[in-house]
Design an enzyme around this catalytic site. Structure first.
Site, PDB file in Angstrom:
ATOM      1  N   LYS A 265       0.815  -1.220   0.000  1.00  0.00           N
ATOM      2  CA  LYS A 265       0.000   0.000   0.000  1.00  0.00           C
ATOM      3  C   LYS A 265       0.852   1.275   0.000  1.00  0.00           C
ATOM      4  CE  LYS A 265      -3.982  -2.118   2.335  1.00  0.00           C
ATOM      5  NZ  LYS A 265      -5.018  -1.901   3.372  1.00  0.00           N
TER       6      LYS A 265
ATOM      7  N   THR B  70      -5.398  -7.219  10.777  1.00  0.00           N
ATOM      8  CA  THR B  70      -5.675  -5.995  10.011  1.00  0.00           C
ATOM      9  C   THR B  70      -5.155  -4.754  10.731  1.00  0.00           C
ATOM     10  OG1 THR B  70      -7.685  -7.057   9.203  1.00  0.00           O
ATOM     11  CG2 THR B  70      -7.533  -4.682   8.894  1.00  0.00           C
TER      12      THR B  70
ATOM     13  N   TYR C  42     -12.610  -2.644  -3.770  1.00  0.00           N
ATOM     14  CA  TYR C  42     -13.052  -2.837  -2.378  1.00  0.00           C
ATOM     15  C   TYR C  42     -14.576  -2.877  -2.252  1.00  0.00           C
ATOM     16  CZ  TYR C  42      -8.512  -2.264   0.090  1.00  0.00           C
ATOM     17  OH  TYR C  42      -7.247  -2.423   0.615  1.00  0.00           O
TER      18      TYR C  42
ATOM     19  N   GLU D  52      -9.588 -10.928  -7.450  1.00  0.00           N
ATOM     20  CA  GLU D  52      -8.650  -9.813  -7.268  1.00  0.00           C
ATOM     21  C   GLU D  52      -7.477  -9.901  -8.251  1.00  0.00           C
ATOM     22  OE1 GLU D  52      -7.604  -9.569  -3.113  1.00  0.00           O
ATOM     23  OE2 GLU D  52      -9.627  -8.919  -2.554  1.00  0.00           O
TER      24      GLU D  52
ATOM     25  N   ARG E 227      -2.128 -14.467   4.680  1.00  0.00           N
ATOM     26  CA  ARG E 227      -2.856 -13.797   5.773  1.00  0.00           C
ATOM     27  C   ARG E 227      -2.092 -13.932   7.088  1.00  0.00           C
ATOM     28  NH1 ARG E 227      -7.733 -12.120   5.149  1.00  0.00           N
ATOM     29  NH2 ARG E 227      -8.589 -12.767   7.151  1.00  0.00           N
TER      30      ARG E 227
END
Ligand code: CMP
Length: 136
Positions: A12, A94, A52, A129, A88
């Site tokens: 990101k 998160t 998203y 995705e 993950r």
């Protein structure tokens, strides 16, 4: 039995801005992920909104899409046995505050928004995705 999978990973804007691209890629590689394809891009807010879409009813949706489109990102197809779950677990929770020691978000994340990486949350979403960013 082996279960080779592909998953989508995004580095990101907060991580790209802090020049963490190579360090984060190295974490994937030492943890056995192959980077099958990658590109550095900057997306429009409207593209982030499509990406998203599952979060469209959430209060953080607009800020999230604003943020993902605020600067360059690196999108990657990662491959490994059980890649979705393995990614993950390598990313961590998160919210970096809740992430375990040794995870990417614990190491580099700043906040729940600026949490440095995105990863597909299921094998089904991984396909969607990957197709979103790598159509051909
Ligand atoms: P990501 O894995 O990219 O998926 C959706 C993103 O929304 C998530 O990482 C967070 O960066 C962001 N986000 C912001 N607020 C929240 C929240 N309250 N719960 C979950 N995700 C959030």
């Amino acid at each position: 039995m082996s279960n080779i999978e592909q998953t989508l990973s995004i580095i990101k804007p907060d991580a790209i801005e802090r020049n963490l691209e190579n360090e984060i890629k190295e974490m994937f590689k030492v943890n056995g992920f192959k980077i099958i394809n990658e590109k550095k891009i900057k997306i429009e807010k409207s593209e982030a909104e499509t990406f998203y879409k599952v979060h469209e009813t959430k209060p953080f949706y607009s800020d999230l899409c604003e943020y993902l489109s605020s600067g360059p990102i690196v999108v990657m197809i990662l491959e490994k046995d059980n890649a979705v779950l393995e990614n993950r677990s390598l990313m961590g929770a998160t919210n970096p505050k809740d992430a375990e020691e040794g995870t990417i978000r614990k190491k580099y994340g700043i906040s729940i928004d600026k949490n440095s990486v995105h990863g597909s949350d299921s094998a089904e979403n991984a396909k969607i995705e990957i197709n979103f960013f790598f159509k051909d």
